[in-house]
Design an enzyme around this catalytic site. Structure first.
Site, PDB file in Angstrom:
ATOM      1  N   THR A   1     -13.674  34.730 -22.496  1.00  0.00           N
ATOM      2  CA  THR A   1     -12.374  34.850 -21.823  1.00  0.00           C
ATOM      3  C   THR A   1     -12.592  34.867 -20.313  1.00  0.00           C
ATOM      4  O   THR A   1     -11.702  35.259 -19.564  1.00  0.00           O
ATOM      5  CB  THR A   1     -11.643  36.158 -22.225  1.00  0.00           C
ATOM      6  OG1 THR A   1     -12.517  37.255 -21.960  1.00  0.00           O
ATOM      7  CG2 THR A   1     -11.220  36.164 -23.673  1.00  0.00           C
ATOM      8  N   SER A   2     -13.803  34.463 -19.862  1.00  0.00           N
ATOM      9  CA  SER A   2     -14.102  34.621 -18.441  1.00  0.00           C
ATOM     10  C   SER A   2     -13.883  33.312 -17.673  1.00  0.00           C
ATOM     11  O   SER A   2     -12.842  33.150 -17.026  1.00  0.00           O
ATOM     12  CB  SER A   2     -15.523  35.136 -18.274  1.00  0.00           C
ATOM     13  OG  SER A   2     -15.659  35.718 -17.013  1.00  0.00           O
ATOM     14  N   ARG A   3     -14.826  32.412 -17.732  1.00  0.00           N
ATOM     15  CA  ARG A   3     -14.654  31.100 -17.098  1.00  0.00           C
ATOM     16  C   ARG A   3     -15.356  30.066 -17.969  1.00  0.00           C
ATOM     17  O   ARG A   3     -16.466  30.305 -18.454  1.00  0.00           O
ATOM     18  CB  ARG A   3     -15.244  31.067 -15.679  1.00  0.00           C
ATOM     19  CG  ARG A   3     -14.402  31.744 -14.608  1.00  0.00           C
ATOM     20  CD  ARG A   3     -13.081  31.000 -14.319  1.00  0.00           C
ATOM     21  NE  ARG A   3     -12.263  31.682 -13.327  1.00  0.00           N
ATOM     22  CZ  ARG A   3     -11.294  32.557 -13.586  1.00  0.00           C
ATOM     23  NH1 ARG A   3     -10.994  32.875 -14.833  1.00  0.00           N
ATOM     24  NH2 ARG A   3     -10.603  33.111 -12.604  1.00  0.00           N
TER      25      ARG A   3
ATOM     26  N   ASP B   1     -10.831  31.368 -24.407  1.00  0.00           N
ATOM     27  CA  ASP B   1      -9.565  31.366 -23.659  1.00  0.00           C
ATOM     28  C   ASP B   1      -9.705  30.487 -22.424  1.00  0.00           C
ATOM     29  O   ASP B   1      -8.751  30.292 -21.680  1.00  0.00           O
ATOM     30  CB  ASP B   1      -9.183  32.800 -23.251  1.00  0.00           C
ATOM     31  CG  ASP B   1      -7.801  32.856 -22.598  1.00  0.00           C
ATOM     32  OD1 ASP B   1      -6.844  32.330 -23.204  1.00  0.00           O
ATOM     33  OD2 ASP B   1      -7.686  33.388 -21.471  1.00  0.00           O
TER      34      ASP B   1
ATOM     35  N   GLU C   1     -10.922  22.667 -18.132  1.00  0.00           N
ATOM     36  CA  GLU C   1      -9.521  23.009 -18.430  1.00  0.00           C
ATOM     37  C   GLU C   1      -8.532  22.552 -17.362  1.00  0.00           C
ATOM     38  O   GLU C   1      -7.345  22.392 -17.643  1.00  0.00           O
ATOM     39  CB  GLU C   1      -9.378  24.519 -18.634  1.00  0.00           C
ATOM     40  CG  GLU C   1      -9.590  25.350 -17.376  1.00  0.00           C
ATOM     41  CD  GLU C   1      -9.420  26.845 -17.636  1.00  0.00           C
ATOM     42  OE1 GLU C   1     -10.117  27.387 -18.508  1.00  0.00           O
ATOM     43  OE2 GLU C   1      -8.587  27.465 -16.948  1.00  0.00           O
TER      44      GLU C   1
ATOM     45  N   HIS D   1      -6.062  29.789 -21.603  1.00  0.00           N
ATOM     46  CA  HIS D   1      -6.140  30.687 -20.446  1.00  0.00           C
ATOM     47  C   HIS D   1      -4.921  31.613 -20.390  1.00  0.00           C
ATOM     48  O   HIS D   1      -4.201  31.667 -19.397  1.00  0.00           O
ATOM     49  CB  HIS D   1      -6.272  29.876 -19.146  1.00  0.00           C
ATOM     50  CG  HIS D   1      -7.021  30.621 -18.077  1.00  0.00           C
ATOM     51  ND1 HIS D   1      -7.988  30.041 -17.310  1.00  0.00           N
ATOM     52  CD2 HIS D   1      -6.945  31.912 -17.652  1.00  0.00           C
ATOM     53  CE1 HIS D   1      -8.472  30.925 -16.457  1.00  0.00           C
ATOM     54  NE2 HIS D   1      -7.849  32.066 -16.651  1.00  0.00           N
ATOM     55  N   GLN D   2      -4.724  32.317 -21.484  1.00  0.00           N
ATOM     56  CA  GLN D   2      -3.537  33.179 -21.573  1.00  0.00           C
ATOM     57  C   GLN D   2      -3.882  34.661 -21.603  1.00  0.00           C
ATOM     58  O   GLN D   2      -2.993  35.507 -21.736  1.00  0.00           O
ATOM     59  CB  GLN D   2      -2.687  32.763 -22.794  1.00  0.00           C
ATOM     60  CG  GLN D   2      -2.925  33.534 -24.060  1.00  0.00           C
ATOM     61  CD  GLN D   2      -2.059  33.091 -25.212  1.00  0.00           C
ATOM     62  OE1 GLN D   2      -2.046  31.931 -25.584  1.00  0.00           O
ATOM     63  NE2 GLN D   2      -1.341  34.018 -25.808  1.00  0.00           N
ATOM     64  N   ALA D   3      -5.180  34.974 -21.432  1.00  0.00           N
ATOM     65  CA  ALA D   3      -5.584  36.377 -21.572  1.00  0.00           C
ATOM     66  C   ALA D   3      -4.861  37.290 -20.579  1.00  0.00           C
ATOM     67  O   ALA D   3      -4.622  38.459 -20.847  1.00  0.00           O
ATOM     68  CB  ALA D   3      -7.092  36.508 -21.415  1.00  0.00           C
TER      69      ALA D   3
HETATM   70  P1  NAI Z   1     -15.594  42.361 -12.122  1.00  0.00           P
HETATM   71  O1  NAI Z   1     -15.963  41.818 -10.804  1.00  0.00           O
HETATM   72  O2  NAI Z   1     -15.006  43.725 -12.237  1.00  0.00           O
HETATM   73  O3  NAI Z   1     -16.880  42.316 -13.093  1.00  0.00           O
HETATM   74  C1  NAI Z   1     -17.776  41.257 -13.190  1.00  0.00           C
HETATM   75  C2  NAI Z   1     -19.121  41.852 -13.579  1.00  0.00           C
HETATM   76  O4  NAI Z   1     -20.018  40.779 -13.865  1.00  0.00           O
HETATM   77  C3  NAI Z   1     -19.755  42.687 -12.452  1.00  0.00           C
HETATM   78  O5  NAI Z   1     -20.135  43.961 -12.950  1.00  0.00           O
HETATM   79  C4  NAI Z   1     -20.975  41.863 -12.054  1.00  0.00           C
HETATM   80  O6  NAI Z   1     -22.052  42.655 -11.609  1.00  0.00           O
HETATM   81  C5  NAI Z   1     -21.283  41.156 -13.364  1.00  0.00           C
HETATM   82  N1  NAI Z   1     -22.168  40.024 -13.216  1.00  0.00           N
HETATM   83  C6  NAI Z   1     -22.412  39.254 -12.138  1.00  0.00           C
HETATM   84  N2  NAI Z   1     -23.364  38.362 -12.406  1.00  0.00           N
HETATM   85  C7  NAI Z   1     -23.761  38.565 -13.675  1.00  0.00           C
HETATM   86  C8  NAI Z   1     -24.727  37.974 -14.508  1.00  0.00           C
HETATM   87  N3  NAI Z   1     -25.514  36.989 -14.080  1.00  0.00           N
HETATM   88  N4  NAI Z   1     -24.879  38.453 -15.751  1.00  0.00           N
HETATM   89  C9  NAI Z   1     -24.109  39.475 -16.201  1.00  0.00           C
HETATM   90  N5  NAI Z   1     -23.171  40.069 -15.441  1.00  0.00           N
HETATM   91  C10 NAI Z   1     -22.996  39.625 -14.208  1.00  0.00           C
HETATM   92  O7  NAI Z   1     -14.627  41.284 -12.790  1.00  0.00           O
HETATM   93  P2  NAI Z   1     -13.599  41.488 -13.982  1.00  0.00           P
HETATM   94  O8  NAI Z   1     -12.284  41.902 -13.444  1.00  0.00           O
HETATM   95  O9  NAI Z   1     -14.211  42.292 -15.053  1.00  0.00           O
HETATM   96  O10 NAI Z   1     -13.427  39.971 -14.476  1.00  0.00           O
HETATM   97  C11 NAI Z   1     -14.489  39.266 -15.073  1.00  0.00           C
HETATM   98  C12 NAI Z   1     -14.119  37.796 -15.125  1.00  0.00           C
HETATM   99  O11 NAI Z   1     -13.034  37.595 -16.033  1.00  0.00           O
HETATM  100  C13 NAI Z   1     -13.591  37.218 -13.774  1.00  0.00           C
HETATM  101  O12 NAI Z   1     -14.653  36.786 -12.967  1.00  0.00           O
HETATM  102  C14 NAI Z   1     -12.748  36.064 -14.223  1.00  0.00           C
HETATM  103  O13 NAI Z   1     -13.541  34.898 -14.218  1.00  0.00           O
HETATM  104  C15 NAI Z   1     -12.384  36.396 -15.671  1.00  0.00           C
HETATM  105  N6  NAI Z   1     -10.940  36.580 -15.858  1.00  0.00           N
HETATM  106  C16 NAI Z   1     -10.296  35.825 -16.822  1.00  0.00           C
HETATM  107  C17 NAI Z   1      -8.941  35.966 -17.021  1.00  0.00           C
HETATM  108  C18 NAI Z   1      -8.214  35.181 -18.090  1.00  0.00           C
HETATM  109  O14 NAI Z   1      -6.974  35.151 -18.083  1.00  0.00           O
HETATM  110  N7  NAI Z   1      -8.910  34.556 -19.029  1.00  0.00           N
HETATM  111  C19 NAI Z   1      -8.147  36.868 -16.192  1.00  0.00           C
HETATM  112  C20 NAI Z   1      -8.926  37.664 -15.254  1.00  0.00           C
HETATM  113  C21 NAI Z   1     -10.267  37.492 -15.093  1.00  0.00           C
END
Ligand code: NAI
Length: 332
Positions: A234-236, A260, A265, A297-299
């Protein structure tokens, strides 16, 4: 009144931004198309633009925005991998985002996707509507007692890991910046990336997209995962090499995939393309697997998250001093 050009908007963006506190002090100009060097010209007269995940804020686009007099880009999302931050700094354009609108929305969606896939609810939903009440092929497995790996223990990863603990799963976590107090408190175990992949029966991705995380799941790393592993992203989309994923699904090495987000996309997700021929062969192939579940991308799409995104975005924009391009509060 400060004018804000809002790109790539859908009806829900307009509804929530228009209702946000302070929106009566901003002139909102909504565009349904995405932001790129051509459409950037339409920001003329606006001090700020508001962009979303698939708007391409590369140097060329930012140069046009700077020429039209834009002082601020307000991202209405958390991720900012689509922005050339260095170019924005060079051009004197301030950047703001919504770093934490509702991590619960994404964490809950990730778990919802996994349960749907693992208990085959997407298949039974269709069957029952056809008055097919048979259960053949719908055998799932319990999450209780499983080993689940969570990659990235930021805001969303931590919440997701905690929900998995609630199921009685053993949760392995990995992050270059571990939060050991949290892990101890919650009964999680930090391990390295290799160990997490080797030991987990389910892996959920919550790391941001950066050069170091691009294709973190690729042919080589997927080969080290447990046979039959379930993957949730659900990240990227670009955290996973889609070709390698398809090969692993075909061989049966990967047992299930819930997405997601998808590598390519942009231009597909968020759009109604029903009735058109899908030109993306890899997405088309993914859609043929019974053990692949995709949402577009609805999370983030909950009432709570949209309200918070709109509130913080308007607040960010109102903090702009258009004369000095000085911004109070969170910047990138
Ligand atoms: P955050 O910044 O709080 O957490 C990201 C974590 O990933 C940090 O603890 C960081 O140290 C860690 N990280 C960095 N490099 C890494 C690696 N190589 N291996 C493992 N961990 C690593 O971000 P948050 O808010 O938790 O969001 C995470 C991701 O979720 C965002 O970057 C965004 O891409 C995605 N997202 C997706 C949404 C969706 O609708 N599908 C909505 C919001 C965010």
């Amino acid at each position: 009144m400060l004018k804000l050009a809002v790109y790539d908007t859908k009806p829900y963006d307009r509804e929530y931004l228009s209702a946000a506190p302070g929106s009566d002090r901003v002139e909102l100009q909504f565009h349904d198309f995405r932001l790129n060097p051509e459409t950037a010209r339409l920001a003329k007269g606006a001090a700020a633009v508001c962009a979303f995940v698939n708007d391409q804020l590369d140097r060329a686009c930012l140069e046009v925005l700077a020429e039209t007099g834009v002082k601020l880009v307000a991202l209405r999302c958390a991720g900012f991998n689509n922005v050339d931050v260095e170019a924005a700094n060079d051009l004197g354009i301030a950047l703001v985002r919504v770093p934490a609108y509702s991590p619960h929305s994404v964490a809950e969606h990730a778990v919802g996707l996994l349960l749907t896939l693992n208990r085959k609810i997407h298949r039974s939903y269709n069957r029952v509507r056809e008055q097919n009440f048979s259960l053949g092929g719908l055998v799932g497995f319990n999450l209780h007692g499983k080993t689940i790996g969570v990659i990235g223990t930021g805001k969303i990863g931590q919440l997701t890991a905690q929900i998995f603990r609630g199921f009685g799963a053993e949760v392995l976590v990995q992050d270059p910046y571990p939060d050991n107090d949290w892990a101890d408190e919650q009964g999680m175990r930090y391990v390295d990336f290799e160990t997490l992949l080797k030991e987990s029966e389910i892996v959920s991705l919550h790391a941001p997209l950066m050069p170091e995380t691009l294709h973190m799941l690729n042919e080589e790393t997927i080969a080290t995962m447990r046979p039959g592993v379930y993957i949730v992203n659900t990240s990227r989309g670009k955290l996973i090499d889609t070709s390698a994923l398809i090969a692993a699904l075909k061989s049966g090495h990967v047992g299930g995939v819930a997405l997601d987000v998808y590598e390519e996309e942009e231009g597909i997700f968020f759009e109604d393309l029903s009735g058109l021929v899908l030109a993306d062969d890899e997405l088309a192939r993914l859609l043929t697997f019974p053990n692949v579940l995709i949402t577009a991308h609805q999370a983030f799409l909950t009432d709570e998250a949209l309200s918070e995104i709109a509130r913080v975005t308007i607040e960010n924009v109102l903090n702009l001093d258009a004369e000095t391009a000085y911004i109070e509060g969170t910047t990138l």
